[in-house]
Scaffold this active site. Structure first.
Site, PDB file in Angstrom:
ATOM      1  N   SER A 107       1.257  -0.451 -23.778  1.00  0.00           N
ATOM      2  CA  SER A 107       2.484  -1.256 -23.838  1.00  0.00           C
ATOM      3  C   SER A 107       3.118  -1.429 -22.470  1.00  0.00           C
ATOM      4  O   SER A 107       4.344  -1.334 -22.304  1.00  0.00           O
ATOM      5  CB  SER A 107       3.494  -0.623 -24.809  1.00  0.00           C
ATOM      6  OG  SER A 107       4.506  -1.535 -25.159  1.00  0.00           O
ATOM      7  N   SER A 114       9.861  -2.694 -27.490  1.00  0.00           N
ATOM      8  CA  SER A 114       8.545  -3.158 -27.034  1.00  0.00           C
ATOM      9  C   SER A 114       7.759  -3.970 -28.053  1.00  0.00           C
ATOM     10  O   SER A 114       6.766  -4.603 -27.693  1.00  0.00           O
ATOM     11  CB  SER A 114       7.697  -1.965 -26.586  1.00  0.00           C
ATOM     12  OG  SER A 114       8.132  -1.500 -25.321  1.00  0.00           O
ATOM     13  N   LYS A 120       6.738  -7.563 -27.351  1.00  0.00           N
ATOM     14  CA  LYS A 120       5.519  -7.974 -26.641  1.00  0.00           C
ATOM     15  C   LYS A 120       4.532  -8.691 -27.561  1.00  0.00           C
ATOM     16  O   LYS A 120       3.615  -9.378 -27.068  1.00  0.00           O
ATOM     17  CB  LYS A 120       4.828  -6.762 -26.019  1.00  0.00           C
ATOM     18  CG  LYS A 120       5.554  -6.139 -24.836  1.00  0.00           C
ATOM     19  CD  LYS A 120       4.680  -5.106 -24.153  1.00  0.00           C
ATOM     20  CE  LYS A 120       5.406  -4.410 -23.012  1.00  0.00           C
ATOM     21  NZ  LYS A 120       6.385  -3.410 -23.485  1.00  0.00           N
TER      22      LYS A 120
END
Length: 409
Positions: free
Chosen positions: A139, A74, A77
């Site tokens: 997230s 993640s 991102k």
């Protein structure tokens, strides 16, 4: 030819060795600095990949496998947000713009996916400002995908923008194929690249960066806490993200500020959440405790000279593109060296402000600082006789290089 910093120059009171002449077949400059620095033990961390940098100077304080490409999970991102932030800053997208939650975004990144989500409802219209918080604080994969589809039409088209931005930022070990960080063998990054993205976001979008410090996010009557464990550690942490994949381990990017000094830490490949958080904490505490910033060169102060070919003068004075700082330890002595590197000699003419070289500062064998150097003034092309002399000189140097290569080859 080696271009050396002159005998009477000082870096903020730190002495530099005298000018010396060296073999003409060498094409980089070298200066040795006697800079106070602590010969201290490195922090004890378990994670296989990490980097710690000073935001203001770009000095690298610690690194471990920082250029090894690995799955980002993640933390990818952050590149998604870098592209979105740029679209907002340059006026192509408004925070009040609304985007529709597609079935693809809902199934791949929403509640049905079982992964990190903001719980965006299928077919709902959501403002960009809310999608940003949904993608950053919990997230949310769905929020990231909705932003990508709204701005580029589909996720694949948006990843083209991500890779273009990566190239613009000088990332060398990263490739992005989706906006959420979901597992894909083609998606990869490095600790050094993630630190560059973090520094870019903080420097270029300070107002939007503040979202990363928000403690929680409420959507669809579900309140989710910020996933960054550093925010609750009394370190001065104020942002960035975590990530996890089975084949990637536990990743984290964080930033903290104490007494006006900001550090950025990246951890990749930790075995557990606890290991990830503790390693990041150890690095930040060690960095704040052990180092302080020193000004090496004021804006416009000449750092050295690059040799020119066929110019009205034999060299071009070099300056930083702004003030040049380096992190040194608070006590003790450790050898620090600095090199001016460029491919030379450089053909004239050169324009003032053109980047000609780089200043690289090493702490032992570790590259602690790497910044561009630009021409301090315009140097026009020289007269014909000067160009002829330079050409003859370069012919001799070329022959010397060939002879040297045969002797050592």
């Amino acid at each position: 030819m080696l271009s050396m910093i002159g005998p009477n120059r000082h870096l903020s009171g730190l002495p530099i060795i005298r000018r010396i002449a060296c073999a003409a077949l060498l094409v980089v400059g070298l200066a040795a600095l006697a800079v106070p620095a602590l010969a201290q033990s490195q922090p004890d961390i378990a994670s296989p990949q990490a980097i710690l940098i000073d935001f203001e100077s770009g000095s690298v304080l610690f690194e471990r496998a920082a250029d090894t490409s690995s799955p980002p999970a993640s933390i990818a991102k952050m590149m998604t947000m870098a592209v979105v932030f740029r679209e907002i800053a340059e006026g192509r997208v408004s925070p009040d713009t609304e985007y529709k939650v597609s079935e693809y975004a809902w199934r791949r990144g929403g509640a049905p996916s079982g992964g990190a989500t903001m719980f965006a409802a299928l077919n709902s219209q959501i403002k960009v400002s809310d999608l940003l918080r949904g993608a950053i604080v919990p997230s949310g994969n769905d929020a990231a995908i909705v932003l990508a589809e709204g701005m580029a039409g589909n996720e694949l088209a948006f990843t083209v923008k991500m890779n273009e931005e990566a190239k613009r930022l000088g990332l060398t070990g990263s490739s992005f194929v989706n906006v959420s960080g979901l597992a894909d063998p083609a998606q990869k990054t490095t600790p050094r690249d993630m630190a560059k993205i973090a520094a870019h976001i903080i420097r270029s979008y300070p107002d939007l960066y503040k979202i990363y410090s928000e403690p929680d996010f409420l959507w669809s009557k579900i309140r989710q806490s910020n996933r960054n464990p550093l925010l609750g550690m009394s370190l001065g942490a104020d942002g960035f993200v975590t990530g996890y994949q089975k084949d990637a381990g536990y990743n984290l990017v964080g930033s903290a500020i104490q007494n006006g000094q900001r550090l950025i830490v990246v951890i990749m490949g930790s075995k557990t959440e606890k290991e990830r958080a503790e390693d990041a904490r150890r690095l930040l505490e060690w960095g704040f405790r052990s180092f302080e910033s020193r000004l090496l060169f004021e804006p416009g102060q000449v750092v050295g000279e690059a040799t020119l070919y066929g110019g009205a003068r034999g060299g071009a004075p070099l300056v930083g593109t702004g003030p040049i700082y380096v992190l040194v330890s608070r006590t003790g002595d450790e050898k620090v060296t600095a090199r001016i590197r460029y491919e030379g000699p450089i053909p004239a003419p050169v324009e003032k402000g053109a980047v000609l070289a780089r200043l690289q500062v090493y702490r032992g064998d570790q590259l602690a600082l790497d910044v561009p150097l630009a021409a301090a003034e315009t140097v026009p092309q020289g007269p014909l006789w000067r160009r002829a002399m330079d050409g003859a000189y370069e012919l001799v140097v070329s022959l010397l290089r060939q002879g040297y290569a045969k002797l050592t080859g």
